[in-house]
Write a protein that holds these residues in place. Structure first.
Motif, PDB file in Angstrom:
ATOM      1  N   HIS A   4       0.863  -1.199  -0.068  1.00  0.00           N
ATOM      2  CA  HIS A   4      -0.021  -0.014   0.116  1.00  0.00           C
ATOM      3  C   HIS A   4       1.025   1.248   0.032  1.00  0.00           C
ATOM      4  O   HIS A   4       0.411   2.415  -0.630  1.00  0.00           O
ATOM      5  CB  HIS A   4      -0.852   0.033   1.220  1.00  0.00           C
ATOM      6  N   LYS A  29       0.970   4.057  -3.123  1.00  0.00           N
ATOM      7  CA  LYS A  29       0.780   5.588  -2.711  1.00  0.00           C
ATOM      8  C   LYS A  29       1.985   6.233  -3.257  1.00  0.00           C
ATOM      9  O   LYS A  29       1.868   7.506  -3.518  1.00  0.00           O
ATOM     10  CB  LYS A  29       0.751   5.696  -1.119  1.00  0.00           C
ATOM     11  N   ASN A  52      -4.940   7.541  -7.016  1.00  0.00           N
ATOM     12  CA  ASN A  52      -3.941   8.458  -6.610  1.00  0.00           C
ATOM     13  C   ASN A  52      -4.034   9.922  -7.067  1.00  0.00           C
ATOM     14  O   ASN A  52      -3.316  10.667  -6.683  1.00  0.00           O
ATOM     15  CB  ASN A  52      -2.340   7.908  -6.981  1.00  0.00           C
ATOM     16  N   LYS A  66     -12.655  10.133  -5.192  1.00  0.00           N
ATOM     17  CA  LYS A  66     -13.094   9.336  -3.909  1.00  0.00           C
ATOM     18  C   LYS A  66     -14.291   8.386  -4.615  1.00  0.00           C
ATOM     19  O   LYS A  66     -14.730   7.782  -3.808  1.00  0.00           O
ATOM     20  CB  LYS A  66     -13.809  10.346  -3.128  1.00  0.00           C
ATOM     21  N   TYR A  70      -6.362  -1.652  -1.271  1.00  0.00           N
ATOM     22  CA  TYR A  70      -5.882  -0.385  -1.182  1.00  0.00           C
ATOM     23  C   TYR A  70      -6.777   0.843  -1.254  1.00  0.00           C
ATOM     24  O   TYR A  70      -6.502   1.872  -0.192  1.00  0.00           O
ATOM     25  CB  TYR A  70      -4.829  -0.284  -2.300  1.00  0.00           C
ATOM     26  N   LYS A 126      -8.404   1.348   2.382  1.00  0.00           N
ATOM     27  CA  LYS A 126      -7.422   2.319   3.005  1.00  0.00           C
ATOM     28  C   LYS A 126      -7.583   3.729   2.875  1.00  0.00           C
ATOM     29  O   LYS A 126      -7.314   4.517   3.726  1.00  0.00           O
ATOM     30  CB  LYS A 126      -6.018   1.597   2.958  1.00  0.00           C
ATOM     31  N   GLU A 127      -7.633   3.849   1.380  1.00  0.00           N
ATOM     32  CA  GLU A 127      -7.638   5.274   0.817  1.00  0.00           C
ATOM     33  C   GLU A 127      -8.850   6.050   1.043  1.00  0.00           C
ATOM     34  O   GLU A 127      -9.262   7.307   0.769  1.00  0.00           O
ATOM     35  CB  GLU A 127      -6.928   5.366  -0.369  1.00  0.00           C
TER      36      GLU A 127
END
Length: 291
Positions: free
Chosen positions: A167, A171, A192, A196, A266, A269-270
């Protein structure tokens, strides 16, 4: 999970992480970053080239036109390219981006594609290309005079192993899950950049329905997109020009579908939502949701 199994998994993941770091050291650029979105209230909609995209174009055109679009591969060859004016364009196929094409067919195809990008694009568009494409002068000479096309490179280096390290490397834009399908770098760049909400369309991933092994043990398949129907199955060649066997193709499929689950982890997490809005799709990683 037993203690032995857990230890075995830890050793395996540690070895994969070490190998990933070595590949990054040898192949990745440490200075690649995608642009940040100014307004992430809009969704980023990825336009896969699967046949189901025709239904999306028919039923959801207004939603496509009111969000930021990302197209892939040979989309510039279609009339929809000028109609939709995608904000982003992602390519991954080595056969289109290396200096010398593997055969005359690919030479014609890639020349047509980049000429269409150069001649049709009269709006600002960011073209995402793998870092290895930077060495090629072929495509640069074709699009160099179009000031609307901004090239942004990404690292397609495969990253595997310990999840938390993966991860962090994702990033830092140093690598990604194995990019055996162009949607993988597309989704990773959208995350990245700061979106959203990301939607997939035309992500059928149903090629296996057209598989054929003939009487001479040649693996063949039809390759149908929303813009064309291929009636006759043909022998498939790798980027190096060698003939694919059926286990090669299933391995690529396995890695692609596995990669989507790694991206899902991932994205969670973001705090990014990824939805599969394709009217037909075999991808099982993302929540199904209409546009």
């Amino acid at each position: 999970m037993s203690l032995f199994a857990a230890l075995q998994q830890f050793i395996t993941n540690s070895a994969l992480s070490m190998f990933s770091l070595l590949k990054i050291a040898l192949s990745s650029s440490f200075f690649l970053k995608p642009p940040k979105v100014v307004n992430n209230q809009k969704a980023c909609i990825l336009l896969g080239n699967g046949p189901s995209l025709n239904k999306t174009l028919e039923k959801d055109l207004d939603k496509l036109l009111s969000n930021d679009l990302m197209c892939v591969n040979q989309f510039a060859n279609t009339s929809q390219y000028e109609q939709l004016k995608p904000k982003y364009y992602v390519m991954q196929a080595e056969s289109f981006l290396v200096e010398k094409a593997i055969n005359d067919h690919y030479e014609r195809e890639r020349t047509l594609l980049f000429n269409n990008i150069a001649n049709k694009t009269n709006w600002d568009c960011i073209l995402f290309l793998p870092f290895f494409a930077k060495k090629s002068t072929f495509w640069k000479m074709i699009i160099k005079d179009n000031k609307h096309v901004q090239v942004c490179y990404y690292n397609p280096t495969p990253v595997e192993g310990i999840k938390s390290l993966n991860h962090w490397l994702f990033k830092m834009n140093l690598g990604m899950p194995r990019p055996h399908n162009v949607l993988i770098p597309g989704i990773m760049e959208a995350i990245n950049m700061g979106y959203k909400n990301i939607y997939l369309t035309g992500a059928d991933h149903s090629w296996h329905e057209q598989f054929l092994v003939d009487e001479n043990n040649n693996f063949k398949m039809t390759d149908t997109h929303f813009f064309t129907v291929q009636n006759e199955p043909v022998v498939r060649l790798s980027n190096k020009g060698s003939q694919y066997h059926i286990h090669d193709v299933f391995r690529k499929f396995y890695l692609s579908f596995k990669g989507y689950h790694e991206i899902k982890s991932y994205a969670e997490k973001e705090k990014v939502n990824i939805y599969n809005a394709s009217y037909k799709s075999y991808i099982d990683a993302f929540e199904r949701k209409a546009l």
